[in-house]
Design an enzyme around this catalytic site. Structure first.
Site, short mmCIF file in Angstrom:
data_model
loop_
_atom_site.label_atom_id
_atom_site.label_comp_id
_atom_site.label_asym_id
_atom_site.label_seq_id
_atom_site.Cartn_x
_atom_site.Cartn_y
_atom_site.Cartn_z
N GLY A 41 -10.18 -0.62 -0.23
CA GLY A 41 -10.41 -2.07 -0.17
C GLY A 41 -9.45 -2.77 0.77
O GLY A 41 -9.80 -3.77 1.41
N GLU B 228 3.90 -8.01 -1.20
CA GLU B 228 5.06 -7.38 -1.83
C GLU B 228 4.61 -6.03 -2.43
O GLU B 228 5.33 -5.03 -2.34
CB GLU B 228 5.65 -8.29 -2.91
CG GLU B 228 6.36 -9.54 -2.38
CD GLU B 228 5.44 -10.58 -1.72
OE1 GLU B 228 4.23 -10.63 -2.05
OE2 GLU B 228 5.93 -11.36 -0.88
N ILE C 5 -1.13 -25.66 18.18
CA ILE C 5 -1.64 -25.85 19.54
C ILE C 5 -2.64 -27.02 19.59
O ILE C 5 -2.69 -27.76 20.56
CB ILE C 5 -2.28 -24.53 20.05
CG1 ILE C 5 -1.17 -23.49 20.30
CG2 ILE C 5 -3.12 -24.75 21.31
CD1 ILE C 5 -1.65 -22.10 20.63
N GLU D 84 -5.97 -7.94 -3.43
CA GLU D 84 -5.86 -6.48 -3.36
C GLU D 84 -4.40 -6.05 -3.25
O GLU D 84 -4.04 -5.14 -2.50
CB GLU D 84 -6.75 -5.91 -2.26
CG GLU D 84 -8.19 -6.29 -2.54
CD GLU D 84 -9.21 -5.36 -1.98
OE1 GLU D 84 -8.88 -4.21 -1.65
OE2 GLU D 84 -10.37 -5.79 -1.88
N GLY E 38 -2.40 -29.59 17.75
CA GLY E 38 -1.70 -30.83 17.40
C GLY E 38 -2.43 -31.53 16.25
O GLY E 38 -2.98 -30.87 15.35
N ARG F 247 -7.57 -29.14 26.66
CA ARG F 247 -6.74 -30.30 26.31
C ARG F 247 -5.73 -30.59 27.42
O ARG F 247 -4.94 -29.71 27.81
CB ARG F 247 -6.01 -29.98 25.00
CG ARG F 247 -4.97 -30.98 24.59
CD ARG F 247 -5.58 -32.24 24.06
NE ARG F 247 -4.58 -33.12 23.47
CZ ARG F 247 -4.79 -34.41 23.27
NH1 ARG F 247 -5.94 -34.97 23.61
NH2 ARG F 247 -3.85 -35.15 22.72
N THR G 188 -13.49 -11.67 -7.52
CA THR G 188 -14.25 -12.03 -6.32
C THR G 188 -15.71 -11.61 -6.53
O THR G 188 -15.97 -10.50 -7.00
CB THR G 188 -13.65 -11.32 -5.10
OG1 THR G 188 -12.30 -11.74 -4.96
CG2 THR G 188 -14.41 -11.66 -3.83
N1 CAA Z 1 -3.01 5.37 -4.31
C1 CAA Z 1 -3.19 6.42 -5.13
N2 CAA Z 1 -2.47 6.59 -6.26
C2 CAA Z 1 -1.56 5.66 -6.56
C3 CAA Z 1 -1.32 4.53 -5.75
C4 CAA Z 1 -2.11 4.40 -4.57
N3 CAA Z 1 -1.99 3.37 -3.75
N4 CAA Z 1 -0.36 3.77 -6.31
C5 CAA Z 1 0.01 4.40 -7.42
N5 CAA Z 1 -0.71 5.53 -7.59
C6 CAA Z 1 -0.61 6.53 -8.66
C7 CAA Z 1 0.78 7.18 -8.68
O1 CAA Z 1 0.83 8.29 -7.81
C8 CAA Z 1 0.92 7.58 -10.13
O2 CAA Z 1 0.18 8.75 -10.36
P1 CAA Z 1 0.70 9.88 -11.41
O3 CAA Z 1 0.64 9.22 -12.76
O4 CAA Z 1 -0.27 10.99 -11.23
O5 CAA Z 1 2.11 10.21 -11.00
C9 CAA Z 1 0.21 6.45 -10.87
O6 CAA Z 1 -0.71 5.87 -9.92
C10 CAA Z 1 1.16 5.39 -11.38
O7 CAA Z 1 1.92 4.99 -10.26
P2 CAA Z 1 3.18 4.02 -10.36
O8 CAA Z 1 4.07 4.48 -11.45
O9 CAA Z 1 3.72 3.85 -8.97
O10 CAA Z 1 2.46 2.69 -10.84
P3 CAA Z 1 3.06 1.25 -11.06
O11 CAA Z 1 2.66 0.78 -12.40
O12 CAA Z 1 4.50 1.21 -10.69
O13 CAA Z 1 2.19 0.35 -10.03
C11 CAA Z 1 1.40 -0.55 -7.97
C12 CAA Z 1 2.02 0.64 -8.72
C13 CAA Z 1 1.32 -0.07 -6.54
C14 CAA Z 1 2.24 -1.82 -8.05
C15 CAA Z 1 -0.04 -0.79 -8.55
O14 CAA Z 1 -0.02 -1.26 -9.87
C16 CAA Z 1 -0.82 -1.77 -7.71
O15 CAA Z 1 -1.41 -1.38 -6.69
N6 CAA Z 1 -0.85 -3.06 -8.13
C17 CAA Z 1 -1.66 -4.06 -7.43
C18 CAA Z 1 -2.99 -4.21 -8.07
C19 CAA Z 1 -3.93 -4.94 -7.17
O16 CAA Z 1 -4.02 -4.68 -5.99
N7 CAA Z 1 -4.70 -5.84 -7.76
C20 CAA Z 1 -5.69 -6.55 -7.01
C21 CAA Z 1 -6.93 -6.69 -7.82
S1 CAA Z 1 -8.41 -6.59 -6.97
C22 CAA Z 1 -8.54 -7.84 -5.90
O17 CAA Z 1 -7.67 -8.60 -5.61
C23 CAA Z 1 -9.84 -7.81 -5.25
C24 CAA Z 1 -10.37 -9.07 -4.74
O18 CAA Z 1 -10.46 -10.05 -5.42
C25 CAA Z 1 -10.89 -9.07 -3.38
#
Ligand code: CAA
Length: 379
Positions: A242, A367, A337, A363, A339, A268, A158
């Site tokens: 974000g 899921e 609404i 973001e 239509g 309407r 973005t």
């Molecule tokens: N906040 C803080 N820390 C977090 C966290 C969160 N929300 N989620 C995970 N962590 C930390 C965990 O505590 C863990 O820390 P430690 O190693 O210290 O234990 C570490 O991160 C790894 O965590 P997981 O094993 O749970 O990680 P995972 O690989 O299973 O993934 C997930 C977790 C939540 C799916 C993550 O990968 C995720 O958020 N994915 C989505 C990514 C995303 O949002 N992408 C969007 C891109 S940007 C965008 O879209 C912007 C735009 O254009 C507007």
């Protein structure tokens, strides 16, 4: 407990509404059709302080708080979802991490031009094979003297089309997964940064969604954000903030669609009376409003938690999930609404329906939000 906005927040809300009414609403359809937000509007939003609302004044920000930022994005998005996400991605995903994790020198160097809106910011995390699985990024970096050299590709960025400033994520060793990721501040006009394309999309057409190739891009070592290996934490922390911005955008789209549906239902006439006299329409309006209100409560609560330095990870995931699902529901009902008129481009609900969909995806898909919420519940 006080659910009222403060006097300062109400004054801000009025000022943003006034601006949106005059400067954004009249050109929202044009932005969608031309797939571009006019530079003059971006400049004016910068002058209004929209591009750095919660950043301190010492770095060129407006010195407001997170709730103010949510209000700005919400009000702008009532008229134009593209302009809402321009502000949201720029502020939360670029200014935010530089402010939170940057050194004093980095903040002084990068934030003033970002906060004024002279340079537009973005967040380069997603890759073709690393979307929800953000820890799987394959863009590499290696150190060479006083520089880091990056190679790889980034997609769905973005604001990327502005070629401004970015926060980019790369790994030193993919087998380290999260622990190999570092974050860097990147000037997107650097040699080796190539725009592959700006995507054509279902909605938020005025917002750039860009694919980049990074070919031996040399980044000065001083642009490392935080410590090496801290990048995944920076990405997650940034996305937590974000998600409040995306919830605010979704909330605004939902409110915009609701306002138009409510007004239309009073104008309407069918079966000899305004359609708002029909219980079928009244029930829709009630459902729409209830979902908007619950989304607003959760979005403002998440912003309040962040402002008060309390943990808000779960609330930011919940508000993004609730508000985005409200936005798709409400805009869908708004078309219903209207239509047949709702399906044609002269009525704005058609654009809002298209703009709403992405809020369930970026973001982190909803899921992913459910993963974040349930992991916290079970931990
Ligand atoms: N906040 C803080 N820390 C977090 C966290 C969160 N929300 N989620 C995970 N962590 C930390 C965990 O505590 C863990 O820390 P430690 O190693 O210290 O234990 C570490 O991160 C790894 O965590 P997981 O094993 O749970 O990680 P995972 O690989 O299973 O993934 C997930 C977790 C939540 C799916 C993550 O990968 C995720 O958020 N994915 C989505 C990514 C995303 O949002 N992408 C969007 C891109 S940007 C965008 O879209 C912007 C735009 O254009 C507007």
């Amino acid at each position: 407990m006080n659910f009222e906005l403060s006097q300062d927040h109400r004054v801000l809300q009025d000022a943003v509404r006034d601006f949106v009414e005059k400067e954004i609403k009249p050109i929202a359809a044009q932005i969608d059709e031309e797939h571009q937000i006019p530079d003059t509007l971006v400049r004016k939003m910068g002058e209004m302080g929209f591009m750095g609302s919660y950043l301190p004044e010492q770095y060129g920000g407006a010195g407001l708080d997170m709730l103010s930022y949510a209000i700005v994005v919400e009000e702008v998005s009532k008229a134009c979802g593209s302009s809402g996400v321009l502000i949201s991605a720029h502020t939360s995903l670029c200014c935010g991490p530089i402010y939170t994790f940057g050194t004093e020198e980095q903040k002084k160097k990068w934030l003033p031009a970002l906060n004024s809106g002279d340079i537009i910011g973005c967040f380069l995390l997603t890759e073709p094979d690393a979307g929800s699985d953000a820890g799987a990024i394959a863009t590499t970096y290696r150190r060479e003297g006083d520089e880091f050299v990056l190679n790889g590709s980034k997609i769905f960025i973005t604001n990327g089309g502005y070629r401004g400033t970015g926060v980019v994520f790369a790994t030193s060793d993919k087998s380290l997964k999260h622990k190999g990721v570092s974050a860097f501040i990147i000037d997107l006009r650097s040699h080796g940064v190539e725009i592959l394309k700006n995507e054509k999309k279902l909605g938020i057409r005025g917002s750039y969604t860009t694919a980049f190739a990074l070919d031996n891009v040399r980044i000065p070592a001083e642009n490392l954000l935080g410590q090496e290996g801290q990048g995944f934490k920076i990405a997650m922390d940034t996305l937590n903030g974000g998600r409040i911005g995306i919830a605010s955008q979704a909330l605004g789209i939902a409110e915009g669609a609701f306002e138009r549906a409510l007004a239309y239902s009073k104008e309407r006439k069918q079966f000899g009376a305004p359609i708002c006299d029909l219980q079928a329409i009244q029930f829709k309006l009630a459902d729409m409003w209830a979902k908007i209100e619950i989304s607003k409560l959760m979005t403002y609560k998440a912003a309040w938690l962040k402002d008060n330095k309390k943990n808000y990870t779960m609330e930011s995931a919940m508000c993004k999930m609730l508000a985005s699902e409200a936005a798709t529901f409400v805009s869908h009902q708004a078309i219903q609404i209207h239509g047949g008129y709702g399906f044609i481009c002269d009525y704005e609900v058609e654009r809002m329906y298209r703009d709403a969909k992405i809020t369930e995806i970026y973001e982190g898909t909803n899921e992913v939000q459910r993963v974040v919420i349930s992991k916290l519940l079970l931990s």
